[in-house]
Design an enzyme around this catalytic site. Structure first.
Site, PDB file in Angstrom:
ATOM      1  CG  LEU A 518      42.975 -29.327  24.719  1.00  0.00           C
ATOM      2  CD1 LEU A 518      43.827 -28.865  23.560  1.00  0.00           C
ATOM      3  CD2 LEU A 518      43.841 -30.005  25.768  1.00  0.00           C
ATOM      4  N   GLY A 519      39.683 -26.567  26.475  1.00  0.00           N
ATOM      5  CA  GLY A 519      39.225 -25.287  27.003  1.00  0.00           C
ATOM      6  C   GLY A 519      38.347 -24.596  25.997  1.00  0.00           C
ATOM      7  N   GLY A 521      37.933 -21.320  23.594  1.00  0.00           N
ATOM      8  CA  GLY A 521      38.589 -20.169  22.981  1.00  0.00           C
ATOM      9  C   GLY A 521      37.562 -19.093  22.742  1.00  0.00           C
ATOM     10  CG  PHE A 523      35.617 -16.667  17.759  1.00  0.00           C
ATOM     11  CD1 PHE A 523      34.614 -15.723  17.846  1.00  0.00           C
ATOM     12  CD2 PHE A 523      36.931 -16.251  17.702  1.00  0.00           C
ATOM     13  CE1 PHE A 523      34.909 -14.377  17.850  1.00  0.00           C
ATOM     14  CE2 PHE A 523      37.236 -14.902  17.691  1.00  0.00           C
ATOM     15  CZ  PHE A 523      36.223 -13.959  17.773  1.00  0.00           C
ATOM     16  N   GLY A 524      34.761 -20.638  20.338  1.00  0.00           N
ATOM     17  CA  GLY A 524      34.283 -21.996  20.448  1.00  0.00           C
ATOM     18  C   GLY A 524      35.291 -22.846  21.191  1.00  0.00           C
ATOM     19  CB  VAL A 526      40.471 -25.600  21.934  1.00  0.00           C
ATOM     20  CG1 VAL A 526      41.713 -26.214  21.299  1.00  0.00           C
ATOM     21  CG2 VAL A 526      40.274 -24.181  21.424  1.00  0.00           C
ATOM     22  CE  LYS A 540      40.614 -20.629  17.122  1.00  0.00           C
ATOM     23  NZ  LYS A 540      41.796 -19.796  16.913  1.00  0.00           N
ATOM     24  CG  ASP A 637      44.278 -10.678  20.423  1.00  0.00           C
ATOM     25  OD1 ASP A 637      44.528  -9.909  21.373  1.00  0.00           O
ATOM     26  OD2 ASP A 637      43.437 -11.582  20.489  1.00  0.00           O
TER      27      ASP A 637
END
Ligand SMILES: *[C@@H]1O[C@H](CO)[C@@H](O)[C@H](O)[C@H]1NC(C)=O
Ligand SMILES: *[C@@H]1O[C@H](CO)[C@@H](O)[C@H](O)[C@H]1NC(C)=O
Ligand SMILES: *[C@@H]1O[C@H](CO)[C@@H](O)[C@H](O)[C@H]1NC(C)=O
Ligand SMILES: *[C@@H]1O[C@H](CO)[C@@H](O)[C@H](O)[C@H]1NC(C)=O
Ligand SMILES: *[C@@H]1O[C@H](CO)[C@@H](O)[C@H](O)[C@H]1NC(C)=O
Ligand SMILES: *[C@@H]1O[C@H](CO)[C@@H](O)[C@H](O)[C@H]1NC(C)=O
Ligand SMILES: *[C@@H]1O[C@H](CO)[C@@H](O)[C@H](O)[C@H]1NC(C)=O
Ligand SMILES: *[C@@H]1O[C@H](CO)[C@@H](O)[C@H](O)[C@H]1NC(C)=O
Length: 829
Positions: A518-519, A521, A523-524, A526, A540, A637
Site C-alpha cells: 500500500l505504501g 510508512g 518505519f517500513g 505497509v 505494517k 503526532d
C-alpha cells in the site's frame, strides 16, 4: 571411608523419609503439620502449609500452586488472624475440625468451624488437585457425597475452576471473594465480588456497602455486562438458578492450563492465565473496561455510550431531571419520563435494544413464563417499569420485571440485551410514528453494514481464540531468542492481543508481493492482505534494521490494544516470528485524509457535510484518548495522513507509535526527544519539548484549518504576506473575511455557520499559550452549537532557532524532502 559412606547413606535415607512425609496429600486425626511441613495434592498441583506473604513477618496457613515459580496463594485459612511467631502447628481434631494451635500454650488460635458437635469415625483431611482441601469420614466415597467441610466453601480472593460463587439455600451458605488488604496482608479488604440474590441474581463488585461495578444479571448466555464472555477453548462456564442453589462456576477444558479469577487489593476483577514462557500471570480478560462501567455513571434512566461524547444520554422518551446540571456533565440526578406516568391504561412498552440490563436489586422473576405473560404481568402493576426475558438463550424464555428506577444501563457495541420500558400513551405514539417513518428508507442501507459488522466481529473473535490457543500450545516450544524481550514486555503490559502466525500473514499478503504493497510508512512498508475468511487487513511490517522502529512498534502495541473507540483505528493483532515484527490492522479502503483534502483530483469527493463529520469524529477520538479511556494518552503526532477513512468516511485516528500516557493528574511532561511532524507541532513542544493534551489540541486546530482550506499548514505560501496557513487564517479572521479561507471545491455544499464555527474552533486550538487553548470537551461542545465563544488570541507557531536543527537532522537522515514525514530530534540542553 566406609564411615563417611554410611553417614551419607544415612543422610540420604533421612531426607527421603522427610520427602515422603512432606509429599503426603492427606492428614488424619491427631496428625499435625509443622511450620516447615506441607501437604501436597496427588499430582503436585497445589500445596498446603504455613507461609508469609510478600514482606510480611506474619504466618498464615494457606494453599498455593506448587508447580509455579511465583508464590500464588489461592486460599488463606486464618486471613484475619495473623500469627506473629513460629510456635504454631496445624492439626486435624478427632471431631474433623482443622485447627491452628499455639504449641507453647496449647491454645487454639483458629479453627475451620465453630460447630464441632458431630462425632465422627476417623476424619481425614485431603488436598485435591483442584486446590480444594476437604475433610471427610474415612470410608465415604468422596466423589459421591459432600465432604464434612471444604475450603471451596470459604473463598478468599480467588475463584478457582470448580468453585461455586453464590448461594446454597439448603446448607445456608454464601460464597464470595473479597480482596486482600494489600499484597502483604491477606486480611479481608474493602472489595468484594459476589452474587446479589436480592432480585434476579446479578454479579457485583462492591467497596464496603457501595456498588462500584456491576457485571449484571445472567441472561442465559453471559452476564449482561460482559459481552466478551463466550464459549471458548480454554474453559466452559455455567450459571445455575434453582430453589436449592444459585451459583456461577467455570471449569477448565485443558487440565494443563492454570487459570484463576481474582479481585485485586484495589478492587479490579481479573481473569488471569499462567504463561509458562514468561513465568507470569497474564491478564486474560477484565470485565471493567471504561468509564461506562462505573456504576450508575449516568443516573436513573440514563444510558452510557462510550462512543458518544459526552458519554451519557437519557433513554428515548426520557429527559434530564436537571437540564442545567446535565449540560455541565453532572449526570448524578439522572433522567425522568418526558411525559410522566399516571397509571393510565393506555400506557405501554417500547423496545430498547443492545443494552446492558439495569440493576436487578428491585426486580422479580419467573423462569417459566413467556414474554407475552411477562408483558401482561408488568402492565397490570403500575410500579413495574420494565420487563424482558430472563433467558435469551434459544427463542428466549422466562420473565424478569423491574420496579422503580432503571439504573446503570449502557449501550453495547455487541451482544447487548433487549429491554421493554413502560412509557406514557402519548410518548408511545410519537415513538411509533418516528420509527415507522424512518424505517422505510433506512432498511436497505443498514443491511449491508450490519452483515459486515457481524462478519467482522465473528472473524475477529475466531481469529483471536484460534491464535491465542495456538500460542498457548506453542508457549514453551516457541522460546526463540531475540524476541523474548518483546514478548515479555507485551506480557508485562497485561495485554490481550491476538498473535498471528507468520505463515498466515505470508498467505494473506501473497508473500508480501509488490501488488499488495500500500505504501511506505515511517518505519517500513505497509501491505494489504486478505485472511482466509475474507477479512481484509493492513499489515505494517517493521524494517529489520530499524531500532527506532522497535520502540515505536512496542509503543503502538501497548497503547492501541488497550483502546477501543469507533474513531480510532482497530489493531487486530501482531506477529512476532522469524525475525519479523508486524502489526495487523483493520483495512481502511479510503486511506488517509491527506489523500483527499490535499489532492486536487480527489478533493471534491469530500463535500462539506462529510468534512464536518470528519472533524467531529477526530474530535471524539481525541477526547477519548485524552479523557475517556482509562489511560490518559497524548498522541503527539496528529496529522492528516494519520487520519484514516473507512468505507463510510468515518475518520479513525491511527499511528500511536509516538503516543505517551499520562498519570491521572499529570498535566504536562517534558522530553528531550521531540517527535512529531513539522507544521503540526505546538510552539512550546517544538521549542521546549513540553507536551500535554494542549499540544495535541494545537495539532487538532491545524488539522481543522487544513480540512476547511484544503491547504497544508506547512508549505502554504501567500503572495501578500509571509504567513503560513495559521497566520493567514488569523489575518482573515481579524478582517472578518474567514470565508475566504474555505476551499473552492466546497462552495456548493457549504454550511456557513458550521464553517465559521470550525474556523473559530481551529483558531482557538492553535493559540500561542497552551492554557488559552480549549480542551476537547469544550471543542466538541463548540462544534455542536453556536456561540458566543471567546475570541481567539494570536496563534503560535514555532519560529525559533530549531528550524536550523530540523533541517540538519532531516538531511543527515538522508531523506528526500517531504514535509509530511514524522521527525524525531534529540534536543541538546
Ligand atoms: C487423638 O488423641 C486423643 C487425645 O490424645 C486420643 O484420645 C484419641 O484416641 C486420638 N485419636 C486417634 C484417632 O488417634
Ligand atoms: C524451619 O525452617 C527454617 C529455615 O529453613 C529454620 O530456620 C527453622 O528453624 C525451621 N523451624 C522449625 C520449627 O523447624
Ligand atoms: C503462643 O503463646 C506464647 C505464650 O503466651 C506467646 O508468647 C506467643 O506469641 C503465642 N504465639 C502465637 C502465634 O500466638
Ligand atoms: C467462629 O466464631 C467467631 C466469633 O463469633 C467468628 O468470628 C468466626 O467467623 C466463626 N468462624 C466460622 C468458621 O464460622
Ligand atoms: C465443562 O467441562 C467440564 C470438564 O471438562 C465438564 O465436566 C462439564 O460438564 C462441562 N460443563 C458444561 C456446563 O458444559
Ligand atoms: C411461574 O410461572 C408459572 C406459569 O405462569 C407458574 O406456574 C409458576 O408457579 C410460577 N413460579 C413461581 C415461582 O412463581
Ligand atoms: C406491584 O409490585 C410491587 C413489587 O413487587 C408490589 O409490592 C405491589 O404489591 C404490586 N402491586 C399490585 C397492585 O399488584
Ligand atoms: C436458558 O434456556 C435454555 C434453553 O433455551 C436452557 O437450556 C437453559 O438451561 C436456560 N438457562 C437458565 C439459567 O434458565
Amino acid at each position: 571411608m566406609t564411615k563417611t559412606k554410611i553417614i551419607l547413606a544415612y543422610v540420604v535415607l533421612f531426607y527421603e523419609s522427610i520427602a515422603c512425609a512432606n509429599a503426603a496429600n492427606t492428614i488424619s486425626a491427631n496428625q499435625t503439620v509443622g511450620i516447615n511441613e506441607t501437604i501436597v495434592s496427588p499430582q503436585e498441583t497445589f500445596e498446603l502449609g504455613f507461609f508469609s506473604p510478600g514482606n510480611s513477618m506474619n504466618h498464615y496457613v494457606g494453599i498455593w500452586y506448587k508447580k509455579i515459580s511465583k508464590p500464588t496463594y489461592v486460599w488463606v485459612a486464618n486471613r484475619n488472624t495473623p500469627l506473629a511467631d513460629t510456635s504454631i502447628e496445624l492439626t486435624l481434631t478427632v471431631q474433623g475440625v482443622l485447627i491452628i494451635r499455639n504449641t507453647t500454650t496449647g491454645f487454639i488460635i483458629w479453627s475451620s468451624t465453630n460447630s464441632s458437635t458431630t462425632s465422627l469415625k476417623n476424619p481425614i483431611g485431603q488436598l485435591l488437585d483442584s486446590g480444594n482441601f476437604i475433610i471427610y469420614q474415612d470410608g465415604v466415597d468422596i466423589n459421591q457425597d459432600e465432604p464434612i467441610w471444604q475450603s471451596f466453601d470459604f473463598m478468599t480472593d480467588n475463584i478457582l475452576p470448580g468453585m461455586k460463587l453464590g448461594r446454597n439455600f439448603v446448607r445456608g451458605i454464601e460464597r464470595h471473594i473479597s480482596s486482600w488488604k494489600s499484597d502483604d496482608d491477606p486480611a479481608v479488604g474493602e472489595y468484594s465480588d459476589w452474587i446479589d440474590t436480592r432480585g434476579y441474581p446479578q454479579l457485583l463488585v462492591t467497596k464496603g456497602q457501595e456498588i462500584i461495578y456491576r457485571a449484571g444479571p445472567w441472561n442465559g448466555l453471559r452476564f449482561t455486562g460482559t459481552p466478551n464472555l463466550r464459549p471458548n477453548q480454554l474453559f466452559n462456564f455455567t450459571f445455575v438458578i434453582n430453589q436449592r442453589e444459585i451459583y456461577y462456576q467455570y471449569n477448565l477444558l485443558d487440565p494443563s492450563v492454570l487459570m484463576r479469577l481474582i479481585i485485586t487489593p484495589n478492587g479490579r476483577p481479573q481473569r488471569l492465565l499462567w504463561v509458562d514462557s514468561t513465568q507470569e500471570w497474564s491478564l486474560y480478560i477484565t470485565p471493567q473496561k471504561d468509564r461506562c462501567d462505573d456504576y450508575k455513571v449516568c443516573g436513573s434512566f440514563g444510558s452510557c455510550n462510550i462512543d458518544n461524547s459526552p458519554v451519557c444520554s437519557c433513554l428515548k422518551g426520557f429527559e434530564p431531571v436537571s437540564p442545567d446540571q446535565w449540560r455541565v456533565a453532572d449526570w448524578s440526578q439522572g433522567c425522568q419520563h418526558a411525559i410522566p406516568l399516571d397509571c393510565n391504561p393506555g400506557e405501554g412498552f417500547s423496545r430498547y435494544s443492545n443494552l446492558k440490563l439495569p440493576d436487578t436489586q428491585w426486580s422479580w422473576y419467573n423462569q417459566t413464563m413467556t414474554l407475552v405473560q411477562c408483558e401482561k404481568m408488568c402492565k397490570r402493576n403500575c410500579s413495574c417499569t420494565a420487563y424482558t426475558n430472563s433467558n435469551v438463550s434459544g427463542a428466549g424464555s422466562g420473565c424478569l420485571l423491574w420496579f422503580g428506577e432503571l439504573i446503570d444501563i449502557r449501550a453495547m457495541a455487541e451482544n447487548g440485551d433487549t429491554l421493554y420500558i413502560r412509557l406514557a400513551a402519548s410518548e408511545l405514539e410519537t415513538m411509533e410514528h418516528s420509527r415507522s417513518s424512518r424505517s422505510e428508507g433506512r432498511r436497505v442501507r443498514i443491511i449491508v453494514p450490519v452483515t459486515l459488522v457481524v462478519l467482522g466481529i465473528l472473524s475477529t473473535f475466531l481469529l483471536y481464540r484460534i491464535f491465542r490457543w495456538k500460542q498457548q500450545q506453542q508457549g514453551t516450544a516457541r522460546n526463540e531468542s531475540g524476541h523474548d524481550h518483546l514478548e515479555n514486555r507485551i506480557a508485562d503490559e497485561d495485554l490481550e492481543l491476538p498473535l498471528f502466525g507468520l505463515s498466515t500473514i505470508l498467505k494473506a499478503t501473497n508473500n508480501f508481493s509488490m501488488s499488495a504493497k500500500l505504501g511506505e510508512g515511517g518505519f517500513g512498508p505497509v501491505y494489504k492482505g486478505v485472511l482466509e475468511d475474507g477479512q481484509e487487513i493492513a499489515v505494517k511490517r517493521l524494517a529489520e534494521t530499524s531500532t527506532q522502529g522497535l520502540h515505536e512498534f512496542k509503543n503502538e502495541v501497548i497503547f492501541i490494544s488497550k483502546l477501543q473507540h469507533r474513531n480510532l483505528v482497530k489493531l487486530l493483532g501482531c506477529c512476532v516470528e522469524g525475525g519479523e515484527k508486524m502489526l495487523i490492522y483493520e483495512y481502511m479502503p479510503n486511506k488517509g485524509l491527506d489523500s483527499f483534502i490535499f489532492d486536487k483530483t480527489h478533493e471534491e469527493l469530500l463535500d462539506w457535510p462529510t468534512r464536518y463529520h470528519i472533524i467531529n469524529g477526530i474530535a471524539r477520538g481525541l477526547l477519548y484518548l485524552h479523557q475517556d479511556s482509562r489511560l490518559r494518552i497524548i498522541h503527539r503526532d496528529l496529522k492528516a495522513s494519520n487520519i484514516l477513512l473507512d468505507t463510510n468516511m468515518n475518520p479513525k485516528i491511527s499511528d500511536f507509535g509516538m503516543a505517551r500516557t499520562f498519570g491521572g493528574n499529570q498535566i504536562e511532561a517534558n522530553t528531550n526527544r521531540v517527535v512529531g511532524t513539522y507544521g503540526y507541532m505546538a510552539p512550546e513542544y517544538a521549542g521546549d519539548g513540553i507536551f500535554s493534551i494542549r499540544s495535541d489540541v494545537y495539532s487538532f486546530g491545524v488539522l481543522v484549518l487544513e480540512i476547511v482550506s484544503g491547504e497544508k499548514n506547512r508549505g502554504f505560501f501567500h503572495k501578500e504576506h509571509s504567513n503560513n496557513l495559521i497566520g493567514h487564517a488569523w489575518v482573515l479572521h481579524n478582517e472578518k473575511k474567514s470565508l475566504q479561507l474555505v476551499a473552492k471545491c466546497l462552495a456548493e455544499t457549504l454550511n456557513v455557520s458550521q464553517v465559521l464555527r470550525a474556523i473559530h474552533v481551529g483558531l482557538l486550538c492553535v493559540q500561542r499559550h497552551p492554557e488559552d487553548r480549549p480542551n476537547m470537551t469544550s471543542v466538541i461542545m463548540m462544534l455542536g452549537s453556536d456561540g458566543p465563544w471567546p475570541s481567539p488570541k494570536e496563534p503560535g507557531f514555532y519560529v525559533g532557532s530549531m528550524k536550523q536543527d530540523i533541517t540538519h537532522s532531516l538531511s543527515s537522515y538522508g531523506l528526500i524532502s517531504n514535509n509530511e514525514l514524522s521527525i524525531s530530534i534529540l534536543k541538546g540542553r
